[in-house]
Design a protein around this motif. Structure first.
Motif, PDB file in Angstrom:
ATOM      1  N   SER A 202       0.833  -1.205   0.000  1.00  0.00           N
ATOM      2  CA  SER A 202       0.000   0.000   0.000  1.00  0.00           C
ATOM      3  C   SER A 202       0.865   1.252   0.000  1.00  0.00           C
ATOM      4  N   GLU A 203       1.927   1.228   0.805  1.00  0.00           N
ATOM      5  CA  GLU A 203       2.844   2.367   0.849  1.00  0.00           C
ATOM      6  C   GLU A 203       3.546   2.568  -0.494  1.00  0.00           C
ATOM      7  N   LEU A 204       3.783   1.478  -1.211  1.00  0.00           N
ATOM      8  CA  LEU A 204       4.435   1.553  -2.519  1.00  0.00           C
ATOM      9  C   LEU A 204       3.495   2.061  -3.605  1.00  0.00           C
ATOM     10  N   GLY A 205       2.204   2.099  -3.308  1.00  0.00           N
ATOM     11  CA  GLY A 205       1.243   2.584  -4.285  1.00  0.00           C
ATOM     12  C   GLY A 205       0.688   1.520  -5.205  1.00  0.00           C
ATOM     13  N   ALA A 206       0.738   0.255  -4.791  1.00  0.00           N
ATOM     14  CA  ALA A 206       0.155  -0.802  -5.609  1.00  0.00           C
ATOM     15  C   ALA A 206      -1.344  -0.559  -5.778  1.00  0.00           C
ATOM     16  N   ASP A 207      -1.850  -0.790  -6.980  1.00  0.00           N
ATOM     17  CA  ASP A 207      -3.277  -0.578  -7.231  1.00  0.00           C
ATOM     18  C   ASP A 207      -4.136  -1.606  -6.510  1.00  0.00           C
ATOM     19  N   HIS A 208      -3.626  -2.837  -6.407  1.00  0.00           N
ATOM     20  CA  HIS A 208      -4.348  -3.908  -5.727  1.00  0.00           C
ATOM     21  C   HIS A 208      -3.341  -4.784  -4.983  1.00  0.00           C
ATOM     22  N   VAL A 209      -3.803  -5.452  -3.940  1.00  0.00           N
ATOM     23  CA  VAL A 209      -2.990  -6.425  -3.214  1.00  0.00           C
ATOM     24  C   VAL A 209      -3.809  -7.698  -3.056  1.00  0.00           C
ATOM     25  N   LEU A 210      -3.226  -8.836  -3.455  1.00  0.00           N
ATOM     26  CA  LEU A 210      -3.901 -10.123  -3.363  1.00  0.00           C
ATOM     27  C   LEU A 210      -3.083 -11.081  -2.511  1.00  0.00           C
ATOM     28  N   GLU A 211      -3.768 -12.040  -1.908  1.00  0.00           N
ATOM     29  CA  GLU A 211      -3.065 -13.086  -1.176  1.00  0.00           C
ATOM     30  C   GLU A 211      -2.167 -13.879  -2.105  1.00  0.00           C
ATOM     31  N   SER A 212      -2.645 -14.131  -3.325  1.00  0.00           N
ATOM     32  CA  SER A 212      -1.930 -14.969  -4.279  1.00  0.00           C
ATOM     33  C   SER A 212      -2.299 -14.562  -5.701  1.00  0.00           C
ATOM     34  N   ALA A 213      -1.381 -14.824  -6.626  1.00  0.00           N
ATOM     35  CA  ALA A 213      -1.685 -14.605  -8.040  1.00  0.00           C
ATOM     36  C   ALA A 213      -2.855 -15.470  -8.488  1.00  0.00           C
ATOM     37  N   ALA A 214      -3.079 -16.583  -7.798  1.00  0.00           N
ATOM     38  CA  ALA A 214      -4.196 -17.460  -8.144  1.00  0.00           C
ATOM     39  C   ALA A 214      -5.545 -16.759  -8.004  1.00  0.00           C
ATOM     40  N   ASP A 215      -5.590 -15.662  -7.267  1.00  0.00           N
ATOM     41  CA  ASP A 215      -6.840 -14.929  -7.038  1.00  0.00           C
ATOM     42  C   ASP A 215      -7.129 -13.900  -8.132  1.00  0.00           C
ATOM     43  N   LEU A 216      -6.263 -13.769  -9.129  1.00  0.00           N
ATOM     44  CA  LEU A 216      -6.434 -12.709 -10.121  1.00  0.00           C
ATOM     45  C   LEU A 216      -7.735 -12.797 -10.923  1.00  0.00           C
ATOM     46  N   PRO A 217      -8.188 -13.977 -11.355  1.00  0.00           N
ATOM     47  CA  PRO A 217      -9.442 -13.997 -12.123  1.00  0.00           C
ATOM     48  C   PRO A 217     -10.603 -13.340 -11.397  1.00  0.00           C
ATOM     49  N   GLU A 218     -10.690 -13.538 -10.089  1.00  0.00           N
ATOM     50  CA  GLU A 218     -11.772 -12.929  -9.322  1.00  0.00           C
ATOM     51  C   GLU A 218     -11.653 -11.411  -9.341  1.00  0.00           C
ATOM     52  N   LEU A 219     -10.430 -10.891  -9.216  1.00  0.00           N
ATOM     53  CA  LEU A 219     -10.213  -9.452  -9.277  1.00  0.00           C
ATOM     54  C   LEU A 219     -10.609  -8.903 -10.646  1.00  0.00           C
ATOM     55  N   ILE A 220     -10.222  -9.583 -11.709  1.00  0.00           N
ATOM     56  CA  ILE A 220     -10.538  -9.102 -13.057  1.00  0.00           C
ATOM     57  C   ILE A 220     -12.036  -9.118 -13.300  1.00  0.00           C
ATOM     58  N   ARG A 221     -12.717 -10.135 -12.790  1.00  0.00           N
ATOM     59  CA  ARG A 221     -14.174 -10.187 -12.945  1.00  0.00           C
ATOM     60  C   ARG A 221     -14.858  -9.045 -12.218  1.00  0.00           C
TER      61      ARG A 221
END
Length: 221
Positions: A202-221
């Motif tokens: 968050s301090e680095l300015g990431a747009d999103h933070v996920l537990e794992s890359a495996a969670d990306l489809p849910e974020l994209i949806r």
């Protein structure tokens, strides 16, 4: 809508049991370099030969091309040995995630600070192929400068004919991954499978933070 997802390898999609960082640190410390854990963490995710030069310098040594080459040769040989004896494996859920994204029409690119010879060793050991598992891979020694510069991401975009950064999402486990995505103008995602915390992302300015890359489809949806 995202049409291209770009992923780092070690600790984002690939579990190498932290061997790359062990070998990187040993390659420089065996030359006599001394530095803090914080200084070392700042070089995670960067191109490895560049990282060796920087760590030798931080470690108080008089850095010469010969010194860097000696450390680089040892790094490559030791990493090849350890990856051959104990091959990396995909992180949990990652292979299923890649299939889901590709079936939904999202192209997949991998970026890494590894050299091409190490990339090929990892992909072969896991049974991943370009054109089937992923669409392209950009290695650290194939661009003019590795992360945190944006060139790995831009290389993948160029390889796949993607010109609009707003359609690209980039996923990684280090501060260098986030900064690289920011410089490329694409959406940045930090994952907690490495050594960076949610608060640090968050301090680095990431747009999103996920537990794992495996969670990306849910974020994209």
């Amino acid at each position: 809508m995202y049409t291209l997802a770009i992923f780092d390898m070690a600790h984002t999609t690939v579990n190498d049991r932290d061997e790359v960082y062990r070998v990187l640190r040993e390659a420089t410390e065996r030359q006599g370099a001394e530095y803090t854990d914080e200084q070392f963490r700042a070089h995670m995710g960067t191109e490895k030969k560049w990282a060796i030069r920087q760590l030798l310098d931080l470690g108080g040594l008089e850095v010469t091309d010969e010194l860097v080459e000696d450390a680089w040769r040892w790094f490559r040989a030791e990493l090849r040995r350890t990856y051959t004896e104990n091959p990396p494996v995909p992180l949990d859920g990652v292979e299923e995630m890649l299939v889901t994204l590709r079936e939904s029409g999202v192209q997949i690119g991998l970026t890494t600070g590894f050299s091409r010879e190490i990339v090929d060793l990892i992909l072969e050991s896991m049974g991943w192929t370009v054109g089937e598992t992923v669409d392209t891979v950009a290695a650290g020694d194939e661009v003019e400068a590795g992360r945190p510069e944006p060139f790995l991401i831009l290389r993948v975009m160029s390889d796949l004919g993607v010109t609009d950064p707003e359609t690209v999402i980039s996923v990684g486990d280090t501060s260098a991954d986030v900064e690289s995505a920011r410089r490329a103008g694409v959406t940045s995602v930090g994952v907690l499978t490495g050594h960076v915390t949610r608060e640090q992302f968050s301090e680095l300015g990431a747009d999103h933070v996920l537990e794992s890359a495996a969670d990306l489809p849910e974020l994209i949806r």
